[in-house]
Design an enzyme around this catalytic site. Structure first.
Site, PDB file in Angstrom:
ATOM      1  NE  ARG A   1      -2.833   0.489   3.386  1.00  0.00           N
ATOM      2  CZ  ARG A   1      -2.104   0.744   4.474  1.00  0.00           C
ATOM      3  NH1 ARG A   1      -1.399   1.844   4.577  1.00  0.00           N
ATOM      4  NH2 ARG A   1      -2.086  -0.113   5.471  1.00  0.00           N
TER       5      ARG A   1
ATOM      6  CG  ASP B   1      -9.577  15.583 -15.153  1.00  0.00           C
ATOM      7  OD1 ASP B   1      -8.882  15.017 -16.008  1.00  0.00           O
ATOM      8  OD2 ASP B   1     -10.618  15.098 -14.674  1.00  0.00           O
TER       9      ASP B   1
ATOM     10  CE1 TYR C   1     -16.133  11.439 -16.079  1.00  0.00           C
ATOM     11  CE2 TYR C   1     -15.781  11.240 -13.718  1.00  0.00           C
ATOM     12  CZ  TYR C   1     -16.115  10.672 -14.924  1.00  0.00           C
ATOM     13  OH  TYR C   1     -16.439   9.336 -14.979  1.00  0.00           O
TER      14      TYR C   1
ATOM     15  CE  LYS D   1     -12.663   7.633 -18.755  1.00  0.00           C
ATOM     16  NZ  LYS D   1     -12.970   8.912 -18.126  1.00  0.00           N
TER      17      LYS D   1
HETATM   18  C1  LIG Z   1     -13.361   9.273 -16.821  1.00  0.00           C
HETATM   19  C2  LIG Z   1     -12.935  10.580 -16.273  1.00  0.00           C
HETATM   20  C3  LIG Z   1     -12.668  10.752 -14.898  1.00  0.00           C
HETATM   21  C4  LIG Z   1     -12.872   9.634 -13.891  1.00  0.00           C
HETATM   22  O1  LIG Z   1     -11.969   8.601 -14.060  1.00  0.00           O
HETATM   23  P1  LIG Z   1     -12.262   7.070 -13.674  1.00  0.00           P
HETATM   24  O2  LIG Z   1     -11.021   6.385 -14.100  1.00  0.00           O
HETATM   25  O3  LIG Z   1     -13.486   6.646 -14.422  1.00  0.00           O
HETATM   26  O4  LIG Z   1     -12.483   7.041 -12.190  1.00  0.00           O
HETATM   27  C5  LIG Z   1     -12.219  11.975 -14.475  1.00  0.00           C
HETATM   28  N1  LIG Z   1     -12.069  13.018 -15.325  1.00  0.00           N
HETATM   29  C6  LIG Z   1     -12.332  12.897 -16.634  1.00  0.00           C
HETATM   30  C7  LIG Z   1     -12.130  14.080 -17.525  1.00  0.00           C
HETATM   31  C8  LIG Z   1     -12.766  11.686 -17.156  1.00  0.00           C
HETATM   32  O5  LIG Z   1     -13.037  11.585 -18.461  1.00  0.00           O
END
Ligand SMILES: *Cc1c(COP(=O)(O)O)cnc(C)c1O
Length: 406
Positions: free
Chosen positions: A73, A197, A125, A222
Site C-alpha cells: 500500500r 484534470d 467531470y 482513458k
Molecule cells: C473518466 C474521467 C474521470 C474519472 O476517471 P475514472 O477512471 O473513471 O475514475 C475523471 N475526469 C475525466 C475528464 C474523465 O473523463
C-alpha cells in the site's frame, strides 16, 4: 554490519544514478520518454519490461535498515515504475497511481481542510461534481462553480478562505478551453493551490506543470491506458513538498493501483504517442467532413479555427486530441445515429483504440437537469465521439449511413 553498509551505499549510488538519469531523461522529447522511462528494462535481469511484483509485503533482512519498499500500500516496485513514468512525462516531482481517476481526484481534494473554499470549473467531470456536492460539502468544504473560460468570473469567486482552483481543459462534452497560465498566475498571487484534470490531452499534448499548475490529475482509464481494459488514476505534483503530502494521503486512503494493472497501464502508455497522433489526424478529417454537412447544427472541437477557445488552446497545447462533440439537431436523430452506427462502441468512456460514441444527455450528464444541460450546450441532439484507430474513411462512411439523409 558491512553488508548493511553496502546495502546503504548501493541505495545512495542508485538514487544518485536515478537523479542523474532523470536529469538527462527530462531533456528528451516526449516520444523518446514514452519508450525510455526507466522501467523499460528490468535492471536485475535485463528483461524487456518491468516485472509485476505481485507481493503485499517485503522481507526485512535487517529491521534497522528496512528495504526500499516494506508494504505494497505504501509502495510497490511495479507501481513505483509507473509513478516515475508519469512524473517524467508531466515534468513533475512525484507521481502517484490510484485505483481509478476518481480515486486520484478524491485523494487530491483531501489536501483541503474543513472550512476552506475551492473554485471549480462548472463543466467539471460528473464524478468530480458528485464528489464535491455530495461528500466534500459534508466535510464543510465550500465550492464555487464558475465558467473558467472567463477569468473575471474566476477572480470574482475569491473568498478569504479560498484555498484552491480546480481546472479541466478541454472540458467535457463541449470542449471549452481554460487559459491555464492566466489562472495559475492569478492563483499564485493569492497563494492558491492549482489542480488540473488533464485526461483529455494527456502529457503528450499538454503539460500543465510547465504552465504553473501544482497538481495534475488523470483518469488513466482513458487515453493513457488506451485499450478500454484497465481502470486507473494518476496524479503528479509540481514540488516534492506537495508530493510528500499526497503520498501521505495515498497511503492513508489506500486506494492504490494493483501491480497487475500498473503493468497493463505502462504497456498501454508506451504507444500513447502513436495512438494520439493517429486519432488526432482522423479527428481533424472527421471535423472537416462534419463541417461540410448542413444537417449538423454545431461542432465542438478545439482544432476548428472557429472554436471560441482555439487560440488559447494552441498557445498551451501541442495538439487537439480526438474527442469531438456534435449536435445532430434532435434527440430522435441522435438516437437514430446511436442505433445505426456499426463501428464505434456505444458507451461511456473515451480515449481507446476503438472509437467510442456516447450520448451525454443520458450517459455522462444524466444527473444534470434538462435546464442546466441546455445552458451548458448539452442539447438533446448532442453526441460525443472519441475517435479511435480505425480507418477514418470507414468511420466517416459509417457515420454517413447512420445520419441518413437528415
Ligand atoms: C473518466 C474521467 C474521470 C474519472 O476517471 P475514472 O477512471 O473513471 O475514475 C475523471 N475526469 C475525466 C475528464 C474523465 O473523463
Amino acid at each position: 554490519m558491512s553488508g548493511n553498509q553496502e546495502h546503504n551505499n548501493n541505495q545512495t549510488s542508485a538514487s544518485a544514478r536515478h537523479t542523474a538519469v532523470r536529469g538527462s531523461q527530462q531533456a528528451r522529447g516526449l516520444d523518446t520518454k514514452l519508450i525510455h522511462f526507466g522501467g523499460e528494462i528490468d535492471r536485475a535481469t535485463g528483461a524487456s519490461s518491468v516485472p509485476i511484483y505481485q507481493a503485499s509485503t517485503f522481507h526485512q533482512e535487517d529491521i534497522l535498515n528496512p528495504p526500499l519498499h516494506d508494504y505494497s500500500r505504501s509502495g510497490n516496485p511495479t507501481r513505483q515504475a509507473l509513478e516515475d513514468y508519469i512524473a517524467l512525462l508531466e515534468g513533475g516531482a512525484d507521481g502517484f497511481a490510484f485505483a481509478s481517476g476518481m480515486a486520484a481526484i478524491s485523494t487530491a481534494f483531501f489536501l483541503l481542510s474543513a472550512g476552506e473554499h475551492v473554485i471549480v470549473t462548472e463543466d467539471v467531470y460528473g464524478g468530480t461534481y458528485r464528489l464535491l456536492t455530495t461528500i466534500l460539502n459534508r466535510m464543510n468544504i465550500e465550492i464555487s462553480f464558475v465558467d473558467m473560460t472567463n477569468l473575471e468570473q474566476v477572480k470574482g469567486a475569491l473568498r478569504p478562505n479560498t484555498r484552491a482552483v480546480y481546472m479541466e481543459t478541454p472540458s467535457n462534452p463541449t470542449l471549452k478551453i481554460t487559459d491555464i497560465h492566466a489562472v495559475t498566475e492569478w492563483a499564485r498571487e493569492h497563494h492558491l493551490l492549482t489542480l488540473l484534470d488533464n485526461t483529455f490531452m494527456t502529457p503528450y499534448y499538454q503539460r500543465p506543470i510547465e504552465l504553473g499548475v501544482d497538481i495534475v490529475l488523470h483518469s488513466a482509464t482513458k487515453f493513457l491506458g488506451g485499450h478500454s481494459d484497465v481502470l486507473a488514476g494518476l496524479a503528479v505534483t509540481r514540488t516534492e513538498q506537495l508530493g510528500k503530502q499526497l503520498k501521505q494521503l495515498q497511503n492513508s486512503f489506500g486506494s492504490v493501483l494493483g501491480p497487475q494493472d500498473c503493468w497493463l497501464l505502462m504497456r498501454g502508455m508506451k504507444t500513447l504517442g502513436a495512438r494520439m497522433n493517429h486519432s488526432e489526424k482522423s479527428t481533424a478529417k472527421l471535423a472537416e467532413w462534419l463541417s461540410g454537412r448542413s444537417d449538423i447544427q454545431r461542432i465542438y472541437y478545439p482544432g476548428l479555427p472557429e472554436h471560441p477557445g482555439h487560440e488559447i488552446h494552441v498557445s498551451q497545447s501541442t495538439g487537439f486530441g480526438s474527442v469531438i462533440s456534435f449536435d445532430v439537431g434532435s434527440g430522435e436523430r441522435a438516437k437514430q445515429v446511436l442505433d445505426r452506427v456499426q463501428l464505434p462502441l456505444v458507451a461511456v468512456s473515451l480515449g481507446a483504440v476503438e472509437s467510442i460514441l456516447s450520448y451525454p444527455p443520458t450517459m455522462s450528464h444524466a444527473a444534470m437537469g434538462a435546464g442546466v444541460r441546455a445552458e451548458r450546450g448539452i442539447t438533446d441532439g448532442l453526441l460525443r465521439l472519441s475517435v479511435g484507430l480505425e480507418d477514418v474513411e470507414d468511420l466517416i462512411a459509417d457515420l454517413e449511413q447512420a445520419l441518413g439523409n437528415g
